[in-house]
Design an enzyme around this catalytic site. Structure first.
Site, PDB file in Angstrom:
ATOM      1  N   THR A 283     -39.391 -45.326 -54.124  1.00 14.04           N
ATOM      2  CA  THR A 283     -38.459 -46.003 -55.027  1.00 14.04           C
ATOM      3  C   THR A 283     -37.075 -46.048 -54.421  1.00 14.04           C
ATOM      4  O   THR A 283     -36.691 -45.178 -53.626  1.00 14.04           O
ATOM      5  CB  THR A 283     -38.342 -45.267 -56.372  1.00 14.04           C
ATOM      6  OG1 THR A 283     -37.611 -44.040 -56.173  1.00 14.04           O
ATOM      7  CG2 THR A 283     -39.694 -44.976 -56.972  1.00 14.04           C
ATOM      8  N   ASP A 284     -36.308 -47.053 -54.799  1.00 14.87           N
ATOM      9  CA  ASP A 284     -34.872 -46.968 -54.575  1.00 14.87           C
ATOM     10  C   ASP A 284     -34.355 -45.838 -55.471  1.00 14.87           C
ATOM     11  O   ASP A 284     -35.017 -45.419 -56.429  1.00 14.87           O
ATOM     12  CB  ASP A 284     -34.190 -48.294 -54.903  1.00 14.87           C
ATOM     13  CG  ASP A 284     -32.898 -48.479 -54.106  1.00 14.87           C
ATOM     14  OD1 ASP A 284     -32.308 -47.471 -53.674  1.00 14.87           O
ATOM     15  OD2 ASP A 284     -32.480 -49.632 -53.929  1.00 14.87           O
TER      16      ASP A 284
END
Length: 755
Positions: A283-284
């Site tokens: 994920t960011d």
């Protein structure tokens, strides 16, 4: 007496050396015994086993809580298994960033301006060498901190579709082909070519359809049709998967309604099933918090709790969470939202990366373990940084004033960015003790007998309070004024980074700050006071995105766009100014005349955007850049004017340096489908090559076009080759609408029919 004393001292020294050697031998033996013991006790430490078997052995020893801890970016140590802490979050966008002193290369958009994939490979190879050196040295000291690791969240291969996006500087520009070849080469250099080990692990980000606005990225839904998705937004990701990029980072936003970090279409259908991606998805940072933040709170609101968000991400194929949300996985298991088996599947994928890096192998078994800290920011590496900066600088205007002589009587250097270290860096940068500003570069380049005056002259983004400005007078009595204007990371960049931006780092005002234009006007007025002896002004522009430079061009005798040029930026700028090197950078993004020529920022349709789809005449076209010489393209030929859909095509052209200066030329090959049954790009880049030509010399260049180059993307996203006429254009810029008085070489064109 003296001889006896000397003999005694020699004997003591000899015994000391012998004991020291024995101690060192025992140390090595103890280390080896320790490794053997670990291998005997824990099979996952045994490098003779397959990675699959080692991962399975380790997984079988972990508790659920330990598994969850290993799926967040900052993994805790597991003392009972002798596993040290490790942090997956590390940066290397244009040099090893946010850690020890390291070589600082020009920002990614500047590397894109070189149009040179081989150069990108050389740069990333140096970066990965320095990364290993820093890791080896800091790991030896037990420094297992964030930014000291080997998993790098770079490159950013999003398409710079709109000049307003503050993070466009992190990309290689607006073109999918250029982004693909630069990104793929960068990944190869980062990951190395050893068959058994990764030098470092690269990451393709942000997947997918992500390029602003920054202010709403946590809640925004990017709506895109299948044609634009597969024609523009996905090709670079596919190219990086094809060269085995180790990880892919999913974006904050939604794409067509699905949060990217839980998109069944993007992660499962495209990435895993269609492209057969084998690495891990991450994920960011804190992107999963957006899952349960409601729309009125600035989130997506697709679930109601952190446990639901964590479970959804795992089920969607996300192995690594940058942020705290996976802490809720234990709760999610208890609630039946996700199973331990589903968690195991994602952790197994993730752990493979650390084994590929050799992080569970005895020291010395990995060929990269021997890279010494001494190589970091070495003279060789600094020379490469300077080479990239030289090749990235774009000459936009020159009325003949450049190159300058370096022994004029007086030079006046001014402007808010002339002495700025910040404008060397851009964002996601490293630091070191020797960063050459533009002022310093010019000062070092001119003769000792030449006078150099420096005044700031103007602030970056606001008028000066003091009505008296002593700076402008120098423009009237200097042989040349060199004014350094533009923007910096204060004004453009990522949300939260740009401290003087009220638009979260995006540039919603396309112009230079008004006070800078006012200052340039004052300089011009002063320089023109003596109508019989008007003084020249050379304007240098810094920044990572297109800017409206219409007034700058009108007020200047020459204009250079230098991006964020890295640690040797000042030296490289001086080399261009004084003619040691002829400028050869090309614009990797179109400069529109104004934002009125573009669709709305939050409109992700490609219609009217970039050189491929824009029908307006821009200020500067994609691929444009001047030189200190001129080039002519002649004798374009093809191996056959009619080909089948399965044939390759050879295109040849002669390129001549028709001027008086040795220079690089960037040859660009474009194709246009003239009879397509669906909407297609006006033209699209399909190949490029950088060559060096002496004055008066000619080189015959050949390009092989494959059937893939003739493909078009249909409205459903599928690719096909249609029969009909195609135009092949070769030259030193794109064939988009432009004013040829800009000075770039004209295109050489030929028609081909596909049957």
């Amino acid at each position: 007496m003296k001889n006896s004393l000397l003999k005694a001292l020699l004997l003591i020294s000899f015994i000391t050396i012998i004991n020291s050697c024995k101690q060192e031998e025992n140390k090595i033996q103890n280390t080896n015994n320790s490794n053997i013991k670990l291998q005997d006790t824990f099979a996952f430490y045994n490098p003779s086993l397959s990675i699959k078997d080692r991962v399975q052995d380790l997984m079988g020893r972990l508790t659920l809580e330990e598994k969850i801890g290993q799926m967040m970016n900052g993994t805790p140590a597991i003392e009972r298994l002798k596993i040290p802490a490790y942090n997956y979050w590390n940066e290397a966008l244009h040099g090893v960033g946010r850690t020890c002193s390291a070589t600082i290369f020009p920002q990614a958009i500047g590397l894109g301006a070189t149009f040179d994939a081989d150069l990108a490979y050389r740069v990333s190879s140096v970066i990965s060498d320095e990364a290993r050196a820093i890791y080896n040295a800091t790991n030896k000291k037990g420094y297992n901190r964030q930014y000291n690791g080997l998993t790098f969240w770079t490159p950013n291969i999003n398409i710079f579709r709109d000049p307003r996006w503050g993070r466009g500087q992190e990309t290689y520009g607006e073109d999918p082909y250029l982004t693909s070849i630069m990104g793929a080469s960068f990944v190869k250099g980062l990951q190395g070519d050893n068959p058994n080990y990764l030098k470092t692990a690269a990451c393709a980000k942000h997947f997918a359809v992500h390029s602003g606005p920054e202010k709403v990225r946590h809640e925004f839904n990017a709506e895109v049709n299948q044609k634009d998705l597969w024609e523009t937004y996905l090709p670079a990701f596919k190219a990086l998967v094809d060269v085995n990029v180790e990880s892919v980072m999913c974006a904050y936003n939604r794409t067509n309604g699905e949060p990217c970090c839980s998109s069944n279409y993007l992660i499962t259908d495209v990435l895993r099933d269609t492209w057969n991606f084998k690495g891990h998805v991450l994920t960011d940072c804190s992107a999963l918090i957006d899952f349960y933040k409601q729309p009125d709170e600035g989130g997506h609101g697709v679930v109601n709790s952190d446990a639901e968000a964590a479970a959804l991400a795992v089920k969607s194929g996300v192995s690594l969470n940058c942020g705290p949300t996976y802490q809720a996985l234990n709760d999610a298991v208890k609630k039946g939202l996700v199973t331990e088996k589903e968690i195991d599947k994602q952790l197994e994928i993730l752990l493979q990366t650390r084994f590929k890096l050799g992080l569970f192998d005895p020291k010395g078994s990995n060929p990269y373990d021997a890279i010494s800290i001494d190589i970091v920011n070495s003279e060789t590496h600094r020379a490469l940084s300077k080479e990239v900066a030289q090749k990235s600088i774009v000459l936009l205007k020159n009325n003949g004033i450049l190159p300058l002589s370096n022994d004029l009587s007086k030079y006046f250097v001014t402007g808010p960015n002339a002495a700025s270290i910040e404008i060397l860096l851009g964002n996601y940068y490293g630091v070191n003790s020797n960063m050459v500003t533009i002022l310093e570069g010019i000062s070092a380049a001119i003769k000792p007998t030449s006078q150099l005056q420096f005044r700031l002259g103007a602030m970056l983004n606001k008028p000066s309070i003091n009505p008296i400005n002593y700076a402008t007078g120098h423009a009237g009595n200097s042989d040349v004024t060199i004014v350094v204007l533009g923007v910096s990371s204060q004004l453009e960049g990522e949300e939260g980074d740009s401290l003087d931006s009220n638009t979260a780092g995006d540039r919603l005002d396309y112009n230079l700050p008004e006070n800078q234009i006012d200052y340039l006007k004052e300089l011009r007025e002063t320089a023109n006071k003596d109508s019989n002896n008007k003084k020249p002004i050379v304007t240098i522009i810094t920044g990572g995105s297109p800017i409206n430079l219409a007034e700058v061009e009108a007020l200047s005798d020459a204009v250079l766009f230098v991006w964020y040029p890295g640690e040797e930026g000042g030296t490289a700028v001086a080399d261009i100014l004084f003619g040691n090197v002829s400028p050869s950078g090309r614009l990797p993004i179109t400069f529109p005349k104004s934002l009125d020529q573009l669709p709305a920022f939050d409109d992700y349709s490609m219609k009217g955007r970039t050189y491929k789809y824009m029908n307006e005449t821009p200020l500067y076209p994609f691929g444009f850049g001047l030189s200190y010489t001129t080039f002519e393209y002649t004798n374009i030929e093809v191996s056959s004017p009619i080909i089948s859909k399965e044939e390759n095509l050879i295109v040849q052209v002669s390129v001549t340096n028709t001027g008086h200066v040795k220079s690089d030329e960037i040859i660009q090959v474009y194709i246009s489908d003239l009879e397509a049954t669906v909407s297609v790009p006006n033209s699209q880049l399909i190949n490029t090559k950088r060559i060096t030509l002496e004055p008066g010399s000619t080189e015959n260049i050949s390009f092989q076009l494959t059937p893939k180059d003739f493909e078009i993307v249909k409205n459903d996203g599928s690719r096909t080759i249609e029969s009909g006429a195609f135009k092949i254009s070769i030259g030193g810029s794109s064939p988009m609408k432009r004013s040829f008085e800009l000075g770039a070489s004209k295109m050489s064109e030929i028609l081909v029919n596909v049957k």
